[in-house]
Design an enzyme around this catalytic site. Sequence first.
Site, mmCIF file in Angstrom:
data_model
loop_
_atom_site.group_PDB
_atom_site.id
_atom_site.type_symbol
_atom_site.label_atom_id
_atom_site.label_comp_id
_atom_site.label_asym_id
_atom_site.label_seq_id
_atom_site.Cartn_x
_atom_site.Cartn_y
_atom_site.Cartn_z
ATOM 1 N N LYS A 6 27.501 -62.544 77.213
ATOM 2 C CA LYS A 6 28.919 -62.812 76.984
ATOM 3 C C LYS A 6 29.652 -61.579 76.476
ATOM 4 O O LYS A 6 30.811 -61.341 76.827
ATOM 5 C CB LYS A 6 29.085 -63.952 75.962
ATOM 6 N N GLU A 58 28.167 -71.402 71.638
ATOM 7 C CA GLU A 58 29.111 -70.857 70.666
ATOM 8 C C GLU A 58 30.411 -70.595 71.421
ATOM 9 O O GLU A 58 30.399 -69.943 72.474
ATOM 10 C CB GLU A 58 28.563 -69.544 70.099
ATOM 11 N N ARG A 101 14.911 -67.469 79.166
ATOM 12 C CA ARG A 101 16.292 -67.423 79.634
ATOM 13 C C ARG A 101 16.339 -66.957 81.088
ATOM 14 O O ARG A 101 15.422 -66.318 81.577
ATOM 15 C CB ARG A 101 17.182 -66.586 78.726
HETATM 16 P P1 ATP Z 1 25.066 -64.381 74.601
HETATM 17 O O1 ATP Z 1 23.755 -63.805 74.179
HETATM 18 O O2 ATP Z 1 25.550 -63.896 75.921
HETATM 19 O O3 ATP Z 1 26.128 -64.331 73.539
HETATM 20 P P2 ATP Z 1 24.212 -66.923 73.784
HETATM 21 O O4 ATP Z 1 22.845 -67.274 74.158
HETATM 22 O O5 ATP Z 1 24.385 -66.474 72.400
HETATM 23 O O6 ATP Z 1 24.764 -65.906 74.842
HETATM 24 P P3 ATP Z 1 25.304 -69.489 73.332
HETATM 25 O O7 ATP Z 1 26.695 -69.941 73.475
HETATM 26 O O8 ATP Z 1 24.743 -69.429 71.970
HETATM 27 O O9 ATP Z 1 25.221 -68.083 74.035
HETATM 28 O O10 ATP Z 1 24.355 -70.315 74.293
HETATM 29 C C1 ATP Z 1 24.332 -71.704 74.363
HETATM 30 C C2 ATP Z 1 23.011 -72.144 74.888
HETATM 31 O O11 ATP Z 1 22.771 -71.584 76.171
HETATM 32 C C3 ATP Z 1 21.886 -71.682 73.985
HETATM 33 O O12 ATP Z 1 20.983 -72.756 73.796
HETATM 34 C C4 ATP Z 1 21.265 -70.570 74.736
HETATM 35 O O13 ATP Z 1 19.907 -70.463 74.457
HETATM 36 C C5 ATP Z 1 21.536 -70.956 76.191
HETATM 37 N N1 ATP Z 1 21.574 -69.768 77.033
HETATM 38 C C6 ATP Z 1 22.365 -68.693 76.889
HETATM 39 N N2 ATP Z 1 22.097 -67.764 77.819
HETATM 40 C C7 ATP Z 1 21.100 -68.262 78.586
HETATM 41 C C8 ATP Z 1 20.371 -67.780 79.717
HETATM 42 N N3 ATP Z 1 20.605 -66.581 80.250
HETATM 43 N N4 ATP Z 1 19.417 -68.586 80.250
HETATM 44 C C9 ATP Z 1 19.191 -69.791 79.734
HETATM 45 N N5 ATP Z 1 19.825 -70.297 78.673
HETATM 46 C C10 ATP Z 1 20.775 -69.552 78.093
HETATM 47 MG MG MG Z 2 23.904 -67.798 70.659
#
Ligand code: ATP
Ligand code: MG
Length: 550
Positions: free
Chosen positions: A272, A32, A262
């Site tokens: 984020k 995102e 994760r």
């Molecule tokens: P946040 O929770 O910090 O906002 P997010 O997971 O919502 O992060 P996205 O931009 O939606 O952020 O993530 C893009 C991809 O990266 C998704 O498929 C998500 O599952 C993966 N991802 C995000 N954080 C991690 C992590 N700590 N370890 C592995 N994969 C991750």
């Molecule tokens: Mg997300």
Amino acid sequence: MSVTSTSNFVQAIIDEDIANGAKDIYTRFPPEPNGYLHVGHAKSICLNFGLAQRNNGRCNLRFDDTNPVKEDTEYVDSIKQDVEWLGFKWEGEERYASDYFHTFYECAVQLIKDGKAFVCDLNAEEMREYRGTLTEPGKNSPYRDRSVEENLALFEAMKNGEFADGAKVLRAKIDMASPNINMRDPIIYRIAKAHHHRTGDEWCIYPMYDFAHPISDAIEGISHSVCTLEFEDHRPLYDWVLDNLMEFAKFPSRPHQYEFARLELNNTITSKRKLKKLVDEGIVDGWDDPRMPTISGMRRRGYTPEAIRNFCDMIGVSKSNSRVEFAMLEYCLREDLNQNARRAMVVLDPLKITITNYPEGQVEWLDAEINPNQPELGSYQIPFSREIYIEREDFKEEANNKFFRLKPGKEVRLKHAYIIQCDEVVKDADGNIIELKCSYDPTTRSGMENANRKVKGTLHWVEASTAVDAEVHMLDFLLLPEQGEGDFMEYLNPESLVVLKGCKTTPDMKEAKAGDKFQFLRTGYFCVDSRYSTPEHLVFNQTVSLKDSK
Ligand code: ATP
Ligand code: MG
């Protein structure tokens, strides 16, 4: 580009699918654009792109931009740069969920026509009441039995901006008694009169992630939709959306969702929202502050894509959450930098030495190896003369026998140069040591008769008259190790950045460019800062220490 080597459970699934006739292995990385990517995302990137590479498949970069309020093109640009820097290439152009807004809308209309979605007027609080709990079933919304015609008219009115934000939502009609709360008539569209970074003001209704994501996957022909564990309970909804739309939408594939754990690293932040807070409150100097666990921060700090990829490979992919020691990432980094970083002489806290028996006005140029692990790279030249700097902590007036550095009356070797002996300590009126007077043995340089004469210590040093000033940023974790409950802002490490000014280095370093990586002998790995460093004022970030201190 590296192909990840170790196998993992998703690869095992793919192996089985291929054995059963699957041909086109197609994954995607769906960030995102509401922040910069962090080390956690690197794991997802390596997994998704790695699976595609290993199986002769493809991987899309798709911006999951269905939430207009928090998204921005600045984030889009940084994410593209970061994925490329990590060494991966997405299939074709990058994709945007917002390009599919019309399809999402048509799919929603189809669900209404099939009696599988309805417009609901419950407000957020009522919605919560009706939803039930983990142990109690929910209750049907009083709006659940609206006719297809009424729902179609209301949904269109929602789209036309006739209602205020939050006044109505579109919900899937599934099962309010389902043990899985995600299946209790989940919201699939909401009203948000907000400007979207790509579609502008065209839409005032936006699809929810759980509705938009499976459809985006199916539109792109994705075969394996890999996401993190918190979406496990959403998988039945992912399947419900596709099962109810495949026939209507004739998608090129019927993707399936798989979940992995994760990445959580100790002493750092992989959220984020929290990282944005550090940026917004000026705790750091931007998303790419070298202390940030963002990909751009790690890049600025001197991390290499190879080290990050090796790390992701080493930690593997599992189905249960666990924390990984930061030391593992640093281990991968040292392995790479030790092999590849140029060696340099930098004195962080200079103490002047006058070599009294060295001819005044003479400068000789000595060979210094570029990297002992790559002898073919040869050497560079460093000057030596009567006045040099050593590290203040490398001299002690009184020290026990375990101190192998310089002390009065004792000898040390100057790296790449001669053996010197300390003859006299010069102090100011307050008793502070301001200079050492030493003598050198002119037969002890490389190639000379006493080149191999043994002394216990070897020090790094810098010639004084040609020395170049440098500023060195010593970096530590953003968070203190002892984190209790409560706001993470209470656990900020006040010493995460220590600025050392007046450091001294050799004149060849004037050529160093942003991003250049060095091993400062005996001190650690450092990288030229891309924001503040200029040829007139060198600024280095500490990448990692030479050894694990724990
Ligand atoms: P946040 O929770 O910090 O906002 P997010 O997971 O919502 O992060 P996205 O931009 O939606 O952020 O993530 C893009 C991809 O990266 C998704 O498929 C998500 O599952 C993966 N991802 C995000 N954080 C991690 C992590 N700590 N370890 C592995 N994969 C991750
Ligand atoms: Mg997300």
